[in-house]
Design an enzyme around this catalytic site. Structure first.
Site, PDB file in Angstrom:
ATOM      1  N   ARG A   1      95.260 -22.408 -19.105  1.00  0.00           N
ATOM      2  CA  ARG A   1      96.208 -21.425 -19.230  1.00  0.00           C
ATOM      3  C   ARG A   1      95.775 -20.065 -19.427  1.00  0.00           C
ATOM      4  O   ARG A   1      94.574 -19.621 -20.163  1.00  0.00           O
ATOM      5  CB  ARG A   1      96.602 -21.617 -20.670  1.00  0.00           C
ATOM      6  CG  ARG A   1      97.208 -23.081 -21.126  1.00  0.00           C
ATOM      7  CD  ARG A   1      97.559 -22.981 -22.631  1.00  0.00           C
ATOM      8  NE  ARG A   1      98.158 -24.463 -22.928  1.00  0.00           N
ATOM      9  CZ  ARG A   1      97.324 -25.264 -23.762  1.00  0.00           C
ATOM     10  NH1 ARG A   1      96.008 -24.925 -23.697  1.00  0.00           N
ATOM     11  NH2 ARG A   1      97.826 -26.504 -24.045  1.00  0.00           N
TER      12      ARG A   1
ATOM     13  N   CYS B   1      99.784 -33.063 -18.998  1.00  0.00           N
ATOM     14  CA  CYS B   1      98.910 -31.954 -19.862  1.00  0.00           C
ATOM     15  C   CYS B   1      99.510 -31.689 -20.926  1.00  0.00           C
ATOM     16  O   CYS B   1      98.947 -30.743 -21.732  1.00  0.00           O
ATOM     17  CB  CYS B   1      98.691 -30.979 -18.721  1.00  0.00           C
ATOM     18  SG  CYS B   1     100.146 -29.930 -18.341  1.00  0.00           S
TER      19      CYS B   1
ATOM     20  N   HIS C   1      98.499 -21.793 -36.482  1.00  0.00           N
ATOM     21  CA  HIS C   1      96.905 -21.705 -36.736  1.00  0.00           C
ATOM     22  C   HIS C   1      96.652 -22.998 -37.334  1.00  0.00           C
ATOM     23  O   HIS C   1      95.494 -23.361 -37.123  1.00  0.00           O
ATOM     24  CB  HIS C   1      96.756 -20.439 -37.434  1.00  0.00           C
ATOM     25  CG  HIS C   1      96.748 -19.334 -36.731  1.00  0.00           C
ATOM     26  ND1 HIS C   1      96.068 -19.128 -35.481  1.00  0.00           N
ATOM     27  CD2 HIS C   1      97.499 -18.047 -37.115  1.00  0.00           C
ATOM     28  CE1 HIS C   1      96.517 -17.781 -35.108  1.00  0.00           C
ATOM     29  NE2 HIS C   1      97.170 -17.353 -36.201  1.00  0.00           N
TER      30      HIS C   1
ATOM     31  N   ARG D   1      96.786 -22.705 -14.069  1.00  0.00           N
ATOM     32  CA  ARG D   1      98.122 -22.620 -14.106  1.00  0.00           C
ATOM     33  C   ARG D   1      98.466 -20.970 -14.234  1.00  0.00           C
ATOM     34  O   ARG D   1      97.981 -20.387 -15.026  1.00  0.00           O
ATOM     35  CB  ARG D   1      98.878 -23.120 -15.474  1.00  0.00           C
ATOM     36  CG  ARG D   1     100.325 -22.944 -15.565  1.00  0.00           C
ATOM     37  CD  ARG D   1     101.037 -23.406 -16.842  1.00  0.00           C
ATOM     38  NE  ARG D   1     100.587 -22.599 -18.022  1.00  0.00           N
ATOM     39  CZ  ARG D   1     100.723 -23.023 -19.302  1.00  0.00           C
ATOM     40  NH1 ARG D   1     101.455 -23.972 -19.654  1.00  0.00           N
ATOM     41  NH2 ARG D   1     100.348 -22.163 -20.266  1.00  0.00           N
TER      42      ARG D   1
ATOM     43  N   ASN E   1     105.591 -30.982 -23.589  1.00  0.00           N
ATOM     44  CA  ASN E   1     105.957 -29.928 -24.574  1.00  0.00           C
ATOM     45  C   ASN E   1     107.419 -29.569 -24.169  1.00  0.00           C
ATOM     46  O   ASN E   1     108.512 -29.502 -24.878  1.00  0.00           O
ATOM     47  CB  ASN E   1     105.111 -29.070 -25.001  1.00  0.00           C
ATOM     48  CG  ASN E   1     103.797 -29.847 -25.618  1.00  0.00           C
ATOM     49  OD1 ASN E   1     103.679 -30.692 -25.737  1.00  0.00           O
ATOM     50  ND2 ASN E   1     102.754 -28.865 -25.586  1.00  0.00           N
TER      51      ASN E   1
END
Length: 550
Positions: free
Chosen positions: A288, A484, A186, A324, A436
């Protein structure tokens, strides 16, 4: 000489100021036995403490911004979990006092999250915060939380929970430093939303004292204790130049000699839509869709999905939106889509592979996207996550087109996909590199584990080699190739990616200004020269240093 600590840099920019540490959690009193006659009242007090903590979080959520409200509401739901209250009550009825019963019950839930790993392991801080608040409420002690020294400060903590991060005032909090946490915590998420420099996973943060001067560099991931006045002045001058440079360049992304590079935003939930749509971008490079599926027992209906997608397409009328499809599994398990008994979920049935278990999930989603796109002026592209072999890309593209959608692509997140990107490009209209996950699989390093941050550095030459392979394959087949992942948000790395052949970059809205300015300062030949330097480096640190010196 000033001490420099390192961690995971979140967001660009730097800031200097005095440290203010989070208020400590309440100390548990000495254990006491609870007799049978007193147990019902003690159990009722425990339940009431949980209820009041949840109610307080809901009140905060009602007064918070959309992003903060969502995380606070999610934490309030955790506090109202009946299984948690039942377990604490059972411990009280067995003779444990309320404070220790709460601590033990939260401890059991905490162990479950840690065992699940990934995203769930990073929610441990949320449970710890709920435990501390519940114990404080039960004992009538002050709530742990944000300091209020009466002047702007650098907030230092072991970790930050939603109830804390949601109340951060950027006018008072200059930067964030946490000893724990990772790139998807967070703290990291809200630091980007607020535009605050942040360094998480900084193990040395525990040595910093209240009032001590520090210089936080969110781009380099460093925290300098007791910096010299000249160092602070130089950092402030760099920060001023950074902000002015980012504000000077507007419009479509391009290099100094006019080579176009589409700059797009990442979008992860509908509450982010107003900010994302208002950004100076050419559309969405990564939409997403998991937010529609998480925290529910069954998949969203065709109608619910259609309404959500239509809202996004309307907000981005006339611009590109890359959707996506569902990326379930690994750190995003869903009871209706993923198996609970996988020994290694990160290498299990996730992403596009979930369609082999339940093909209707993907068909319904594509039908909803197609229905929402009908009559829209948005340029709707659809891509599949976790494509591993060319056959998967070909089957996905055929299914997308069978639903009346014209543009189908594949994400390059697995080394095998990068190595065979040419074959993927033959059946796809575009490729999108997710740095990632690509780094995670290339280096066999859990991307949520802060201790492996060095391996997951997007400047790693081996990772850049995989990006180069995908970009070269796209160019050979006339297909655009975007990035991305977090790499796209780094203004220093952006010219390198363009030099490797990448045609678009998608990042958080707050990051686009610096990326745009960085590209505008370099010609395409400059970018290619930088890419060559980075690829030739022996490691990530050297690659970054070589490029920054150029």
């Amino acid at each position: 000489m000033a001490a420099v600590m390192t961690g995971i840099g979140i967001g660009g920019g730097s800031a200097a100021g005095p440290v203010a540490r989070m208020a400590p959690p309440p100390a548990l009193p000495a254990p006491r036995a609870v007799g049978a006659a007193d147990a019902p009242a003690e159990a009722a007090a425990v339940r009431e403490a949980l209820r009041q903590v949840a109610a307080d979080l809901e009140r905060r959520a009602a007064a918070a911004s959309d992003a903060a409200a969502e995380v606070l509401s999610a934490q309030a739901l955790m506090a109202t979990d009946p299984a948690l209250a039942d377990r604490a009550e059972a411990l009280v009825l067995d003779g444990t006092d309320g404070a220790h019963a709460l601590a033990a019950a939260f401890g059991e839930f905490r162990a479950g999250l840690e065992a699940a790993g990934g995203y769930f392991a990073e929610r441990v801080a949320d449970l710890d915060d709920l435990r501390d608040r519940s114990v404080a409420r039960l004992l009538g002690l002050p709530m742990p939380g944000l300091p209020a020294p009466g002047h702007p400060y650098v907030l230092v903590a072991d970790d930050l929970a939603p109830a804390d991060t949601a109340l951060l005032d950027p006018a008072q909090v200059l930067a964030l430093v946490t000893r724990r946490g990772g790139p998807t915590s967070h703290t990291a998420i809200l630091a980007k939303i607020l535009g605050l420099p942040a360094v998480v996973g900084c193990t040395g943060a525990g040595t910093l004292a209240d009032g001590q001067s520090v210089l936080v560099d969110g781009a380099a991931g460093t925290v300098e204790a007791d910096p010299l006045p000249q160092t602070v002045a130089e950092a402030a001058a760099r920060e001023d130049r950074r902000r002015r440079r980012a504000a000077q360049v507007r419009g479509p992304g391009r290099t100094a000699d006019g080579h176009p590079v589409k700059l797009l935003v990442n979008l992860g939930a509908l509450h982010e839509l107003p900010t994302a749509a208002a950004a100076d971008s050419e559309g969405v490079g990564l939409f997403r869709t998991e937010f529609l599926y998480l925290d529910r027992a069954q998949a969203p209906s065709l109608e619910e999905q259609t309404a959500a997608y239509r809202e996004v397409f309307t907000a981005f009328a006339g611009r590109r939106v890359v959707v996506r499809t569902l990326d379930a599994g690994a750190d995003k398990p869903l009871p209706f889509a993923t198996a609970a008994d996988e020994q290694n979920p990160a290498l299990g049935v996730r992403g596009l592979r979930t369609a082999t278990r339940d093909p209707e999930l993907l068909r319904t989603q594509l039908a909803a996207i197609a229905e929402a796109a009908e009559g829209s002026t948005a340029e709707v592209w659809v891509m599949a996550p976790m494509v591993s072999v060319p056959g998967e890309a070909a089957d996905f593209s055929a299914l997308v087109r069978a639903h009346g959608l014209r543009v189908a692509g594949a994400m390059v997140e697995v080394p095998a996909a990068a190595l065979r990107a040419g074959s993927l490009a033959q059946s796809c209209d575009f490729l999108s590199v997710g740095t990632n996950d690509l780094a995670q699989y290339a280096f066999a390093a859990d991307r949520t584990l802060g201790s492996l941050a060095a391996l997951l550095d997007p400047w790693q030459p081996a990772l850049l080699d995989l990006v180069r392979m995908a970009a070269a394959a796209g160019e050979a087949h006339g297909r655009p190739v975007g990035v991305c992942g977090e790499a796209a948000a780094d203004p220093a790395l952006a010219p390198v990616l363009v030099g490797l052949g990448v045609t678009s970059l998608s990042a958080a809205p707050s990051c686009l200004g610096e990326v745009r300015a960085a590209l505008a300062a370099r010609t395409l030949d400059d970018c290619r020269a930088l890419a060559t330097r980075a690829l030739a480096a022996p490691d990530a640190a050297t690659a970054r240093a070589e490029v920054l010196r150029s």
